[in-house]
Enzyme design. Sequence first.
Site: not given
Length: 324
Positions: A112, A192, A195
């Site tokens: 991240k 995967k 959205k």
Amino acid sequence: MKQRVFSGARPTGRQHLGNYLGAIRNYVALQNEYDCIYSVVDIHALTSLEDTKQLQSNIYEMMLDWLAAGLDPKKCILFVQSHVPEVMELFTLLGMVTPLSWLLRVPTFKDKAKLQPHNVNYGLVGYPVLMTADIVLYKAEAIPVGEDQLPHLELAREIVRRFNNMFGDTFPEPLAKLTAFPMVVGLDGKDKMSKQLGNHIELALTPEETLERVKTAVTDPARRYRRDPGHPEVCNVYRLQQYFNELKTSGIAEKCRQAEIGCVDCKELLAEAINKDLAPFRERRQALAAMPEYVTKVLADGAARAGVIARKTLVEVKERMGLD
Ligand code: SF4
């Protein structure tokens, strides 16, 4: 007494097939056997501080999907993380017993930090502590996770062990409830379903919109013409067929290999099957959307029920830590 299960999901708005097959269907099944608490973890969503203007509508849309999919507030607790603010207090307290080195070595933190180098905030590094607080505030014993999430849960267990060693047995060590969460690949056939990547099919689409989305799916790249024999084992449309078109699946594979079916027809079959499967969901969703006050009430009731458990735990924790 039933075992308590906790699971949280970020408020990502309208849910898609990946969410449905990978988590929601499992949530619905678990509520019949366990004492389930499901939370929309809105504070976790702030670690990336993207568009917070969408936060409330994302929570609402997600809850509509959860309820329409069969989550029943009579069988489980559904609530929004920040509506039970005790979690933030426990987060701070658990932060005092968690060595920084444990958090810095978490692989997802490193990933991240790479994704948002401009915003490597304290919340990002403390994310596993907040996750632990989510779980132990409700003294949850079982956490539904896929294999890939086991390291996160192990860290939560380490924090619990350390707390219990320092202050006496307070929390149960949460156990993984290993679940085969299928990794649903998106319409691009690579990543995967998500959205963010735009490779998804929302559950709440109309049948026509679903067909349009399915038409964009990448298939077997070696099959350039209708006459070319296909390879269903490398085709993502075929993978999706297996979830929705079980009975016809074997027939499709053979017909694909023999070039007896074209990809356009195959996609139509898939869209038809998805629409059939989701028809009851869509009907319920429409009915729920007509009464938004119901969703608000479900969340308020859920927060009240979760709050009772949370306050009791927090009193105990503060006593143990010498704060009361
Ligand atoms: Fe995939 Fe179906 Fe086309 Fe075969 S016929 S390549 S399974 S979309």
